[in-house]
Motif scaffolding. Structure first.
Motif, PDB file in Angstrom:
ATOM      1  N   GLY A 192      -1.625   2.472  -8.461  1.00  0.00           N
ATOM      2  CA  GLY A 192      -2.376   1.474  -9.212  1.00  0.00           C
ATOM      3  C   GLY A 192      -3.712   1.123  -8.596  1.00  0.00           C
ATOM      4  N   HIS A 193      -3.892   1.455  -7.319  1.00  0.00           N
ATOM      5  CA  HIS A 193      -5.129   1.074  -6.633  1.00  0.00           C
ATOM      6  C   HIS A 193      -5.745   2.274  -5.924  1.00  0.00           C
ATOM      7  CE1 HIS A 193      -4.620  -3.138  -7.488  1.00  0.00           C
ATOM      8  NE2 HIS A 193      -3.432  -3.151  -6.912  1.00  0.00           N
ATOM      9  N   LEU A 244       0.826  -1.204   0.000  1.00  0.00           N
ATOM     10  CA  LEU A 244       0.000   0.000   0.000  1.00  0.00           C
ATOM     11  C   LEU A 244       0.864   1.259   0.000  1.00  0.00           C
ATOM     12  CD1 LEU A 244      -2.379   1.954   0.715  1.00  0.00           C
ATOM     13  CD2 LEU A 244      -2.152   1.148   3.072  1.00  0.00           C
ATOM     14  N   LEU A 245       1.842   1.315   0.892  1.00  0.00           N
ATOM     15  CA  LEU A 245       2.681   2.508   1.007  1.00  0.00           C
ATOM     16  C   LEU A 245       3.477   2.748  -0.266  1.00  0.00           C
ATOM     17  CD1 LEU A 245       3.958   2.031   4.672  1.00  0.00           C
ATOM     18  CD2 LEU A 245       2.069   3.471   3.875  1.00  0.00           C
ATOM     19  N   ALA A 246       3.982   1.679  -0.858  1.00  0.00           N
ATOM     20  CA  ALA A 246       4.742   1.821  -2.105  1.00  0.00           C
ATOM     21  C   ALA A 246       3.833   2.309  -3.231  1.00  0.00           C
ATOM     22  CB  ALA A 246       5.389   0.493  -2.471  1.00  0.00           C
ATOM     23  N   ASP A 247       2.631   1.776  -3.290  1.00  0.00           N
ATOM     24  CA  ASP A 247       1.694   2.145  -4.353  1.00  0.00           C
ATOM     25  C   ASP A 247       1.298   3.608  -4.253  1.00  0.00           C
ATOM     26  OD1 ASP A 247      -0.140   1.787  -6.512  1.00  0.00           O
ATOM     27  OD2 ASP A 247      -1.768   1.471  -5.074  1.00  0.00           O
ATOM     28  N   TRP A 248       0.914   4.041  -3.061  1.00  0.00           N
ATOM     29  CA  TRP A 248       0.412   5.399  -2.909  1.00  0.00           C
ATOM     30  C   TRP A 248       1.516   6.442  -2.870  1.00  0.00           C
ATOM     31  CZ3 TRP A 248      -4.364   5.160   0.866  1.00  0.00           C
ATOM     32  CH2 TRP A 248      -5.403   4.465   0.215  1.00  0.00           C
ATOM     33  N   SER A 305     -10.321   0.299  -8.083  1.00  0.00           N
ATOM     34  CA  SER A 305      -9.343  -0.777  -8.151  1.00  0.00           C
ATOM     35  C   SER A 305      -8.874  -1.070  -6.732  1.00  0.00           C
ATOM     36  CB  SER A 305      -8.156  -0.360  -9.027  1.00  0.00           C
ATOM     37  OG  SER A 305      -7.120  -1.309  -8.960  1.00  0.00           O
ATOM     38  N   VAL A 306      -8.945  -2.349  -6.335  1.00  0.00           N
ATOM     39  CA  VAL A 306      -8.709  -2.713  -4.940  1.00  0.00           C
ATOM     40  C   VAL A 306      -7.505  -3.639  -4.823  1.00  0.00           C
ATOM     41  CG1 VAL A 306      -9.717  -3.695  -2.843  1.00  0.00           C
ATOM     42  CG2 VAL A 306     -11.198  -2.549  -4.532  1.00  0.00           C
TER      43      VAL A 306
END
Length: 226
Positions: free
Chosen positions: A126-127, A116-120, A176-177
């Motif tokens: 991406g989500h 989560l932290l890397a994505d945001w 997107s989850v």
């Protein structure tokens, strides 16, 4: 962990009073012992939340937190209503990306939140949402980049299908989850023992073992009368 990001971390919790919290730990524990274990779980959860790279931290509380637990958090009273309404009120009140966790997974760490932290933190997430499934069918974490109460209001809570129903609601809204690691919630004492085995060097693990070995816990541990 440093390098704060645009994230509000919210911990939703209940004051740890005997007979009002973690009642399914009794038996085998006394109500006092169940409350003591719950308090340690909450404190450990909040200590972990303080290490996360957040711009702000909220403790949404049913009751009054200890001074230590409140440190570094904006304390907010829980709204009335069912759990879905209480969660919805949080997601209506927070602006910007939010991560919500409960007080029943003291084993959670920044490692569990790494995807989560890397994505945001990336330039192109991406989500839109992340969910952390629980082994009992619920969820231990829910993160929304654009929070809104309508994303949780009306989802049946505390059932074996809550996590799946919550995911379906998010997907139906076009989000997107992403999925975090599945963790065990502390619902029963067997759950507490299993969690303690994962984090053996912690106060939580020591307390669980003391409670299992000594029927006078927490009085014997503190040297005080119940």
């Amino acid at each position: 962990m440093s390098n704060n990001m645009d994230l509000t971390v919210v911990v939703i919790a209940k004051e740890c009073l005997p007979g009002r919290v973690k009642t399914r730990l009794s038996p085998p524990l006394s109500p006092e012992a169940a409350a003591a274990i719950a308090q340690i779980s909450l404190t450990q959860t909040l200590d972990t939340a303080r290490t996360l790279p957040a711009k702000s931290r909220w403790l949404v509380m049913d009751g009054t937190p200890t001074a230590h637990d409140a440190e570094g958090f904006t304390v907010v009273a829980q709204q009335a209503g069912g759990l879905d309404e209480r969660l919805a009120a949080i997601f209506d009140a927070v602006t910007g990306p939010v991560l919500l966790v409960g007080m029943d997974t003291p084993q959670f760490s920044a490692h569990h939140l790494a995807p989560l932290l890397a994505d945001w933190r990336s330039g192109a997430p991406g989500h839109d949402a992340w969910i952390g499934p629980a082994t009992d069918g619920g969820f231990w974490a829910l993160a929304l980049r654009r929070p809104s109460g309508r994303l949780v209001r009306g989802v049946p809570m505390s059932t074996e299908s809550t996590g799946q129903r919550q995911r379906e609601r998010l997907v139906a809204e076009g989000l997107s989850v992403g999925t975090l690691t599945e963790l065990t919630d502390m619902d029963y004492f067997d759950d507490a023992v299993a969690i303690a085995s994962l984090i053996p060097a912690t106060k939580f693990a020591h307390a669980v073992h003391a409670a299992a070995d000594n029927p006078q816990y927490p009085a014997a541990l503190s040297g005080a009368r119940l």
